[in-house]
Enzyme design. Structure first.
Site, short mmCIF file in Angstrom:
data_model
loop_
_atom_site.label_atom_id
_atom_site.label_comp_id
_atom_site.label_asym_id
_atom_site.label_seq_id
_atom_site.Cartn_x
_atom_site.Cartn_y
_atom_site.Cartn_z
N ARG A 12 -11.64 1.26 -1.35
CA ARG A 12 -10.78 1.69 -0.23
C ARG A 12 -10.88 0.68 0.93
O ARG A 12 -9.98 -0.10 1.16
CB ARG A 12 -11.17 3.12 0.21
CG ARG A 12 -10.15 3.79 1.11
CD ARG A 12 -10.27 3.41 2.57
NE ARG A 12 -11.57 3.66 3.15
CZ ARG A 12 -11.93 3.23 4.35
NH1 ARG A 12 -11.08 2.55 5.10
NH2 ARG A 12 -13.15 3.45 4.83
N ASP A 13 -12.00 0.67 1.62
CA ASP A 13 -12.12 -0.21 2.80
C ASP A 13 -12.03 -1.67 2.37
O ASP A 13 -11.47 -2.51 3.09
CB ASP A 13 -13.47 0.06 3.50
CG ASP A 13 -13.43 -0.22 5.00
OD1 ASP A 13 -12.39 -0.70 5.47
OD2 ASP A 13 -14.42 0.06 5.68
N CYS A 237 -10.48 -3.85 8.31
CA CYS A 237 -9.52 -2.81 8.63
C CYS A 237 -8.23 -3.47 9.11
O CYS A 237 -8.25 -4.32 9.99
CB CYS A 237 -10.09 -1.90 9.73
SG CYS A 237 -8.91 -0.65 10.24
N ASN A 246 -17.02 -5.14 4.87
CA ASN A 246 -18.22 -4.33 5.05
C ASN A 246 -19.41 -5.14 4.56
O ASN A 246 -19.26 -6.11 3.83
CB ASN A 246 -18.13 -3.07 4.18
CG ASN A 246 -16.97 -2.20 4.57
OD1 ASN A 246 -15.84 -2.46 4.18
ND2 ASN A 246 -17.25 -1.16 5.32
P1 HMG Z 1 3.05 7.96 11.96
O1 HMG Z 1 4.13 6.93 11.77
O2 HMG Z 1 2.67 8.32 13.38
O3 HMG Z 1 3.34 9.30 11.15
O4 HMG Z 1 1.78 7.47 11.19
P2 HMG Z 1 4.48 10.33 11.17
O5 HMG Z 1 3.85 11.66 10.98
O6 HMG Z 1 5.42 10.12 12.34
O7 HMG Z 1 5.27 9.96 9.83
C1 HMG Z 1 5.96 8.72 9.66
C2 HMG Z 1 6.19 8.47 8.18
O8 HMG Z 1 4.94 8.38 7.49
C3 HMG Z 1 6.96 9.59 7.51
O9 HMG Z 1 7.68 9.00 6.43
C4 HMG Z 1 5.85 10.44 6.91
O10 HMG Z 1 6.27 11.20 5.81
C5 HMG Z 1 4.86 9.38 6.47
P3 HMG Z 1 9.22 8.56 6.59
O11 HMG Z 1 9.93 9.81 7.00
O12 HMG Z 1 9.24 7.50 7.66
O13 HMG Z 1 9.56 8.03 5.22
N1 HMG Z 1 3.47 9.88 6.40
C6 HMG Z 1 2.70 9.73 5.32
N2 HMG Z 1 2.91 9.14 4.12
C7 HMG Z 1 1.89 9.16 3.24
N3 HMG Z 1 0.67 9.74 3.50
C8 HMG Z 1 0.45 10.33 4.68
C9 HMG Z 1 1.48 10.33 5.64
N4 HMG Z 1 1.58 10.82 6.90
C10 HMG Z 1 2.81 10.54 7.34
N5 HMG Z 1 -0.74 10.88 4.92
C11 HMG Z 1 -0.25 7.85 9.98
C12 HMG Z 1 0.60 8.24 11.17
C13 HMG Z 1 -1.63 8.45 10.16
C14 HMG Z 1 0.38 8.37 8.71
C15 HMG Z 1 -0.31 6.31 9.92
O14 HMG Z 1 -0.73 5.85 11.17
C16 HMG Z 1 -1.23 5.80 8.86
O15 HMG Z 1 -1.00 5.96 7.68
N6 HMG Z 1 -2.33 5.13 9.25
C17 HMG Z 1 -3.28 4.67 8.27
C18 HMG Z 1 -4.24 3.80 8.91
C19 HMG Z 1 -5.29 3.37 7.91
O16 HMG Z 1 -5.29 3.67 6.74
N7 HMG Z 1 -6.23 2.58 8.46
C20 HMG Z 1 -7.31 2.09 7.70
C21 HMG Z 1 -8.33 3.13 7.42
S1 HMG Z 1 -9.42 3.50 8.79
C22 HMG Z 1 -10.67 2.33 8.67
O17 HMG Z 1 -10.55 1.41 7.91
C23 HMG Z 1 -11.93 2.52 9.46
C24 HMG Z 1 -13.08 3.05 8.61
O18 HMG Z 1 -13.35 2.19 7.52
C25 HMG Z 1 -14.35 3.17 9.47
C26 HMG Z 1 -14.66 1.94 10.27
O19 HMG Z 1 -14.79 0.84 9.71
O20 HMG Z 1 -14.78 2.11 11.48
C27 HMG Z 1 -12.76 4.44 8.07
MG MG Z 2 -14.56 0.29 7.69
#
Ligand code: HMG
Ligand code: MG
Length: 301
Positions: A12-13, A237, A246
Protein backbone atom coordinates in the site's frame (compact mmCIF):
# COMPACT_ATOMS: atom_id res chain seq x y z
CA UNK A 1 10.24 -8.05 25.84
CA UNK A 2 11.76 -10.14 23.06
CA UNK A 3 9.06 -10.10 20.41
CA UNK A 4 8.18 -7.25 18.12
CA UNK A 5 5.38 -7.10 15.60
CA UNK A 6 5.97 -5.77 12.10
CA UNK A 7 3.23 -4.28 9.96
CA UNK A 8 4.25 -4.54 6.32
CA UNK A 9 2.91 -1.56 4.39
CA UNK A 10 4.82 -2.03 1.11
CA UNK A 11 1.88 -3.18 -1.02
CA UNK A 12 0.00 0.00 0.00
CA UNK A 13 2.30 2.79 1.21
CA UNK A 14 5.11 1.44 -0.93
CA UNK A 15 3.25 1.10 -4.20
CA UNK A 16 0.93 4.11 -3.92
CA UNK A 17 3.72 6.51 -4.85
CA UNK A 18 5.48 4.54 -7.58
CA UNK A 19 5.49 5.97 -11.10
CA UNK A 20 4.76 2.55 -12.60
CA UNK A 21 1.59 0.91 -11.26
CA UNK A 22 1.77 -2.84 -10.59
CA UNK A 23 -0.96 -5.12 -11.90
CA UNK A 24 -3.28 -6.95 -9.52
CA UNK A 25 -1.39 -10.21 -10.31
CA UNK A 26 1.97 -8.65 -9.48
CA UNK A 27 0.63 -7.20 -6.23
CA UNK A 28 -0.78 -10.58 -5.21
CA UNK A 29 2.56 -12.22 -6.03
CA UNK A 30 4.38 -9.60 -3.95
CA UNK A 31 2.07 -10.23 -0.98
CA UNK A 32 2.42 -14.02 -1.34
CA UNK A 33 6.19 -13.50 -1.21
CA UNK A 34 5.84 -11.43 1.96
CA UNK A 35 3.70 -14.13 3.57
CA UNK A 36 6.31 -16.71 2.54
CA UNK A 37 8.97 -14.57 4.23
CA UNK A 38 7.02 -14.74 7.50
CA UNK A 39 5.13 -11.43 7.65
CA UNK A 40 1.75 -11.73 9.33
CA UNK A 41 0.20 -8.27 9.02
CA UNK A 42 0.33 -6.93 5.48
CA UNK A 43 -1.52 -3.82 4.32
CA UNK A 44 -2.81 -5.07 1.00
CA UNK A 45 -4.22 -1.91 -0.60
CA UNK A 46 -6.56 1.03 -0.18
CA UNK A 47 -10.11 1.97 -1.02
CA UNK A 48 -9.46 5.59 -1.92
CA UNK A 49 -10.41 7.51 -5.04
CA UNK A 50 -8.61 6.03 -8.07
CA UNK A 51 -8.53 9.57 -9.45
CA UNK A 52 -6.39 10.58 -6.48
CA UNK A 53 -4.24 7.44 -6.23
CA UNK A 54 -4.51 5.36 -9.43
CA UNK A 55 -1.81 2.93 -8.22
CA UNK A 56 -4.29 1.48 -5.71
CA UNK A 57 -7.05 0.74 -8.25
CA UNK A 58 -7.90 -2.96 -8.17
CA UNK A 59 -7.39 -3.28 -4.39
CA UNK A 60 -10.68 -5.22 -4.12
CA UNK A 61 -9.37 -7.77 -6.62
CA UNK A 62 -6.10 -8.06 -4.71
CA UNK A 63 -7.91 -8.86 -1.46
CA UNK A 64 -10.29 -11.28 -3.16
CA UNK A 65 -7.41 -13.14 -4.81
CA UNK A 66 -5.64 -13.47 -1.45
CA UNK A 67 -8.71 -14.79 0.37
CA UNK A 68 -8.69 -15.34 4.10
CA UNK A 69 -5.62 -16.88 5.76
CA UNK A 70 -5.46 -18.13 9.32
CA UNK A 71 -3.16 -15.97 11.43
CA UNK A 72 -2.63 -13.35 8.74
CA UNK A 73 -4.34 -9.99 8.45
CA UNK A 74 -4.61 -7.74 5.44
CA UNK A 75 -5.68 -4.28 6.64
CA UNK A 76 -7.12 -2.07 3.88
CA UNK A 77 -6.78 1.72 4.04
CA UNK A 78 -10.17 3.48 4.06
CA UNK A 79 -10.77 7.29 4.07
CA UNK A 80 -14.57 7.47 4.28
CA UNK A 81 -17.86 5.56 4.20
CA UNK A 82 -17.55 4.84 0.48
CA UNK A 83 -14.19 3.20 1.11
CA UNK A 84 -15.62 1.29 4.05
CA UNK A 85 -18.45 -0.05 1.89
CA UNK A 86 -15.94 -1.24 -0.69
CA UNK A 87 -14.03 -3.00 2.09
CA UNK A 88 -17.19 -4.62 3.46
CA UNK A 89 -18.20 -5.79 0.01
CA UNK A 90 -15.04 -7.89 -0.27
CA UNK A 91 -15.35 -9.01 3.36
CA UNK A 92 -12.18 -7.31 4.59
CA UNK A 93 -11.47 -8.38 8.16
CA UNK A 94 -9.51 -5.26 8.99
CA UNK A 95 -9.37 -1.65 7.82
CA UNK A 96 -7.14 1.31 8.63
CA UNK A 97 -8.39 4.88 8.84
CA UNK A 98 -6.04 7.84 8.59
CA UNK A 99 -6.09 11.27 10.17
CA UNK A 100 -3.47 13.99 10.31
CA UNK A 101 -2.03 16.06 13.14
CA UNK A 102 -1.63 18.93 10.64
CA UNK A 103 -4.60 20.81 9.15
CA UNK A 104 -2.85 21.57 5.87
CA UNK A 105 -1.82 17.95 5.33
CA UNK A 106 -5.35 16.78 6.10
CA UNK A 107 -6.72 19.05 3.37
CA UNK A 108 -4.10 18.04 0.80
CA UNK A 109 -4.38 14.33 1.55
CA UNK A 110 -8.10 13.77 2.04
CA UNK A 111 -9.61 17.14 1.08
CA UNK A 112 -11.10 17.94 4.48
CA UNK A 113 -10.20 19.41 7.86
CA UNK A 114 -9.15 17.27 10.82
CA UNK A 115 -12.57 17.84 12.40
CA UNK A 116 -14.37 16.80 9.20
CA UNK A 117 -12.21 13.69 8.98
CA UNK A 118 -13.49 12.61 12.40
CA UNK A 119 -17.07 13.26 11.24
CA UNK A 120 -16.38 10.84 8.39
CA UNK A 121 -14.85 8.25 10.73
CA UNK A 122 -17.96 8.02 12.96
CA UNK A 123 -20.11 6.01 10.52
CA UNK A 124 -17.06 4.02 9.38
CA UNK A 125 -16.34 2.86 12.94
CA UNK A 126 -20.02 2.08 13.49
CA UNK A 127 -20.15 0.03 10.28
CA UNK A 128 -16.93 -1.76 11.20
CA UNK A 129 -18.31 -2.60 14.65
CA UNK A 130 -21.44 -4.09 13.10
CA UNK A 131 -19.42 -6.06 10.55
CA UNK A 132 -16.94 -7.28 13.20
CA UNK A 133 -13.96 -5.63 11.46
CA UNK A 134 -10.89 -4.51 13.35
CA UNK A 135 -9.86 -0.90 12.79
CA UNK A 136 -6.35 0.49 12.95
CA UNK A 137 -5.78 4.26 13.01
CA UNK A 138 -2.99 6.41 11.58
CA UNK A 139 -1.87 9.87 12.60
CA UNK A 140 0.19 11.56 9.90
CA UNK A 141 2.77 14.33 10.30
CA UNK A 142 3.58 13.48 13.93
CA UNK A 143 7.09 14.93 13.65
CA UNK A 144 6.61 17.56 10.96
CA UNK A 145 4.41 18.59 8.05
CA UNK A 146 5.48 19.31 4.46
CA UNK A 147 3.24 22.40 4.41
CA UNK A 148 3.33 23.72 7.99
CA UNK A 149 6.76 22.63 9.23
CA UNK A 150 6.55 22.05 12.97
CA UNK A 151 3.44 20.30 14.25
CA UNK A 152 2.20 20.90 17.80
CA UNK A 153 2.65 17.89 20.06
CA UNK A 154 -0.76 18.68 21.56
CA UNK A 155 -2.33 18.08 18.15
CA UNK A 156 -0.55 14.73 17.73
CA UNK A 157 -1.69 13.62 21.20
CA UNK A 158 -5.25 14.81 20.66
CA UNK A 159 -5.67 13.09 17.26
CA UNK A 160 -4.12 9.86 18.59
CA UNK A 161 -6.35 9.86 21.66
CA UNK A 162 -9.47 10.54 19.58
CA UNK A 163 -8.68 7.65 17.23
CA UNK A 164 -8.20 5.38 20.22
CA UNK A 165 -11.38 6.66 21.88
CA UNK A 166 -13.52 5.94 18.80
CA UNK A 167 -12.35 2.33 18.74
CA UNK A 168 -9.06 1.95 16.85
CA UNK A 169 -7.22 -0.98 18.46
CA UNK A 170 -3.83 0.42 17.47
CA UNK A 171 -2.60 3.91 16.65
CA UNK A 172 0.21 4.14 14.13
CA UNK A 173 2.19 7.36 14.54
CA UNK A 174 3.38 8.44 11.10
CA UNK A 175 6.54 10.43 10.51
CA UNK A 176 5.19 11.04 7.03
CA UNK A 177 8.15 13.02 5.68
CA UNK A 178 10.84 11.45 7.85
CA UNK A 179 12.01 14.67 9.48
CA UNK A 180 12.03 13.28 13.02
CA UNK A 181 15.21 12.69 14.97
CA UNK A 182 15.55 10.24 17.88
CA UNK A 183 14.98 12.52 20.87
CA UNK A 184 12.02 14.22 19.21
CA UNK A 185 10.53 10.83 18.28
CA UNK A 186 10.95 9.52 21.84
CA UNK A 187 9.41 12.68 23.34
CA UNK A 188 6.47 12.43 20.93
CA UNK A 189 5.85 8.78 21.88
CA UNK A 190 6.11 9.61 25.60
CA UNK A 191 3.51 12.37 25.19
CA UNK A 192 1.09 10.10 23.28
CA UNK A 193 1.64 7.29 25.80
CA UNK A 194 0.19 9.52 28.51
CA UNK A 195 -3.19 9.26 26.73
CA UNK A 196 -3.00 5.99 24.77
CA UNK A 197 -1.67 2.70 26.23
CA UNK A 198 1.85 2.03 24.99
CA UNK A 199 0.77 -1.46 23.82
CA UNK A 200 -1.65 0.26 21.41
CA UNK A 201 1.02 2.51 19.87
CA UNK A 202 2.87 1.70 16.64
CA UNK A 203 5.55 3.74 14.89
CA UNK A 204 5.42 4.43 11.14
CA UNK A 205 8.74 5.81 9.98
CA UNK A 206 9.68 7.15 6.58
CA UNK A 207 13.41 7.25 5.87
CA UNK A 208 13.58 10.54 3.96
CA UNK A 209 16.51 11.90 5.98
CA UNK A 210 18.03 8.54 6.94
CA UNK A 211 16.73 8.76 10.51
CA UNK A 212 14.20 5.94 10.52
CA UNK A 213 16.21 3.19 12.29
CA UNK A 214 17.58 5.65 14.85
CA UNK A 215 14.04 6.86 15.59
CA UNK A 216 12.77 3.28 15.85
CA UNK A 217 15.52 2.42 18.32
CA UNK A 218 14.67 5.47 20.43
CA UNK A 219 10.98 4.52 20.47
CA UNK A 220 11.76 0.84 21.17
CA UNK A 221 13.43 2.11 24.33
CA UNK A 222 10.20 3.94 25.20
CA UNK A 223 8.37 0.59 25.03
CA UNK A 224 6.94 0.61 21.48
CA UNK A 225 6.86 -2.94 20.06
CA UNK A 226 4.96 -2.49 16.78
CA UNK A 227 6.68 -1.01 13.73
CA UNK A 228 5.42 -0.33 10.20
CA UNK A 229 7.87 -0.86 7.35
CA UNK A 230 7.94 -1.41 3.62
CA UNK A 231 9.80 -4.14 1.76
CA UNK A 232 12.67 -2.68 -0.24
CA UNK A 233 12.08 0.71 1.39
CA UNK A 234 9.52 1.40 -1.31
CA UNK A 235 7.11 4.23 -1.21
CA UNK A 236 6.15 7.62 0.02
CA UNK A 237 2.94 9.57 0.14
CA UNK A 238 1.62 11.20 -3.04
CA UNK A 239 0.37 14.16 -0.97
CA UNK A 240 3.52 14.64 1.10
CA UNK A 241 5.95 16.57 -1.04
CA UNK A 242 9.42 15.02 -0.81
CA UNK A 243 8.35 11.98 1.21
CA UNK A 244 10.45 8.98 0.29
CA UNK A 245 9.94 5.39 1.28
CA UNK A 246 9.13 3.85 4.59
CA UNK A 247 11.93 2.27 6.53
CA UNK A 248 12.90 -0.88 4.61
CA UNK A 249 11.54 -4.03 6.24
CA UNK A 250 14.82 -5.87 5.59
CA UNK A 251 16.85 -3.18 7.38
CA UNK A 252 14.44 -3.23 10.30
CA UNK A 253 14.55 -7.03 10.52
CA UNK A 254 18.36 -7.00 10.33
CA UNK A 255 18.58 -4.49 13.19
CA UNK A 256 15.96 -6.10 15.43
CA UNK A 257 17.20 -9.68 14.97
CA UNK A 258 20.75 -8.46 15.56
CA UNK A 259 19.54 -7.05 18.86
CA UNK A 260 18.12 -10.46 19.81
CA UNK A 261 14.48 -9.54 19.13
CA UNK A 262 12.35 -12.01 17.22
CA UNK A 263 10.50 -10.84 14.11
CA UNK A 264 9.60 -14.22 12.58
CA UNK A 265 10.87 -12.98 9.21
CA UNK A 266 13.30 -14.80 6.90
CA UNK A 267 15.64 -12.06 5.69
CA UNK A 268 16.82 -13.80 2.52
CA UNK A 269 13.28 -14.52 1.33
CA UNK A 270 12.29 -10.95 2.15
CA UNK A 271 15.15 -9.51 0.11
CA UNK A 272 14.08 -11.65 -2.85
CA UNK A 273 10.67 -9.94 -2.72
CA UNK A 274 12.37 -6.53 -2.56
CA UNK A 275 14.54 -7.32 -5.59
CA UNK A 276 11.74 -8.83 -7.67
CA UNK A 277 9.27 -6.04 -6.87
CA UNK A 278 11.78 -3.27 -7.52
CA UNK A 279 12.64 -4.83 -10.88
CA UNK A 280 8.97 -4.75 -11.86
CA UNK A 281 8.82 -1.11 -10.81
CA UNK A 282 11.79 -0.38 -13.05
CA UNK A 283 14.43 0.56 -10.49
CA UNK A 284 17.00 -0.91 -8.11
CA UNK A 285 15.93 -1.77 -4.58
CA UNK A 286 16.31 1.24 -2.31
CA UNK A 287 17.69 -0.55 0.74
CA UNK A 288 21.42 -1.33 1.03
CA UNK A 289 20.87 -4.97 2.08
CA UNK A 290 18.77 -5.79 -0.99
CA UNK A 291 21.13 -3.78 -3.20
CA UNK A 292 24.07 -5.92 -2.04
CA UNK A 293 22.14 -9.12 -2.66
CA UNK A 294 20.98 -7.95 -6.10
CA UNK A 295 24.50 -6.93 -7.10
CA UNK A 296 26.21 -10.13 -5.92
CA UNK A 297 23.47 -12.49 -7.08
CA UNK A 298 23.76 -14.25 -3.70
CA UNK A 299 20.80 -16.18 -2.39
CA UNK A 300 21.49 -15.72 1.32
CA UNK A 301 22.02 -12.55 3.32
P1 HMG B 1 -13.06 14.21 -2.55
O1 HMG B 1 -12.82 14.61 -3.99
O2 HMG B 1 -13.15 15.32 -1.53
O3 HMG B 1 -14.33 13.26 -2.39
O4 HMG B 1 -11.93 13.21 -2.14
P2 HMG B 1 -15.83 13.41 -2.72
O5 HMG B 1 -16.56 12.73 -1.62
O6 HMG B 1 -16.19 14.84 -3.09
O7 HMG B 1 -15.96 12.51 -4.03
C1 HMG B 1 -15.32 12.85 -5.27
C2 HMG B 1 -15.24 11.61 -6.15
O8 HMG B 1 -14.45 10.60 -5.51
C3 HMG B 1 -16.59 10.99 -6.42
O9 HMG B 1 -16.51 10.36 -7.69
C4 HMG B 1 -16.66 9.89 -5.36
O10 HMG B 1 -17.52 8.84 -5.71
C5 HMG B 1 -15.23 9.41 -5.33
P3 HMG B 1 -17.01 11.09 -9.02
O11 HMG B 1 -18.45 11.41 -8.76
O12 HMG B 1 -16.15 12.32 -9.18
O13 HMG B 1 -16.76 10.06 -10.09
N1 HMG B 1 -14.86 8.79 -4.04
C6 HMG B 1 -14.28 7.58 -3.95
N2 HMG B 1 -13.91 6.68 -4.87
C7 HMG B 1 -13.34 5.54 -4.43
N3 HMG B 1 -13.14 5.27 -3.10
C8 HMG B 1 -13.51 6.15 -2.17
C9 HMG B 1 -14.10 7.36 -2.58
N4 HMG B 1 -14.56 8.45 -1.91
C10 HMG B 1 -15.03 9.30 -2.82
N5 HMG B 1 -13.29 5.87 -0.88
C11 HMG B 1 -11.10 11.37 -0.86
C12 HMG B 1 -11.91 12.65 -0.85
C13 HMG B 1 -10.82 10.96 0.57
C14 HMG B 1 -11.87 10.28 -1.57
C15 HMG B 1 -9.79 11.63 -1.64
O14 HMG B 1 -9.19 12.76 -1.08
C16 HMG B 1 -8.85 10.48 -1.61
O15 HMG B 1 -9.11 9.43 -2.17
N6 HMG B 1 -7.68 10.64 -0.98
C17 HMG B 1 -6.75 9.55 -0.87
C18 HMG B 1 -5.49 10.02 -0.35
C19 HMG B 1 -4.54 8.87 -0.15
O16 HMG B 1 -4.78 7.72 -0.45
N7 HMG B 1 -3.36 9.25 0.36
C20 HMG B 1 -2.35 8.32 0.64
C21 HMG B 1 -2.62 7.50 1.85
S1 HMG B 1 -2.32 8.33 3.40
C22 HMG B 1 -0.65 8.09 3.70
O17 HMG B 1 0.05 7.63 2.84
C23 HMG B 1 -0.10 8.38 5.06
C24 HMG B 1 0.12 7.11 5.89
O18 HMG B 1 0.99 6.21 5.22
C25 HMG B 1 0.73 7.48 7.25
C26 HMG B 1 1.92 8.39 7.15
O19 HMG B 1 2.90 8.08 6.47
O20 HMG B 1 1.84 9.43 7.81
C27 HMG B 1 -1.21 6.40 6.15
MG1 MG C 1 3.24 6.41 5.22
Amino acid sequence: MDNVRLVEVGPRDGLQNEARPLSVEDRVRMIEGLIGAGLRTIEAGSFVSPKWVPQMAGSAEVLTALGRRAGISFPMLVPNLKGFEAAREVEAEEIAIFASASESFSRKNINCSIEESFERFGPVLEGARQAGMRVRGYVSCVLGCPYEGKVALSSVVSVARRLHDIGCYEISLGDTIGVGTPRAAAAMVRAVAEEVPIAAIALHEHNTYGQALANILACLEEGVTVFDSSVGGLGGCPYAKGATGNVATEELVFMLEGMGLRTGVDLSKLCRVAIETSAKLGHDPVSPISKILAATGDDQV
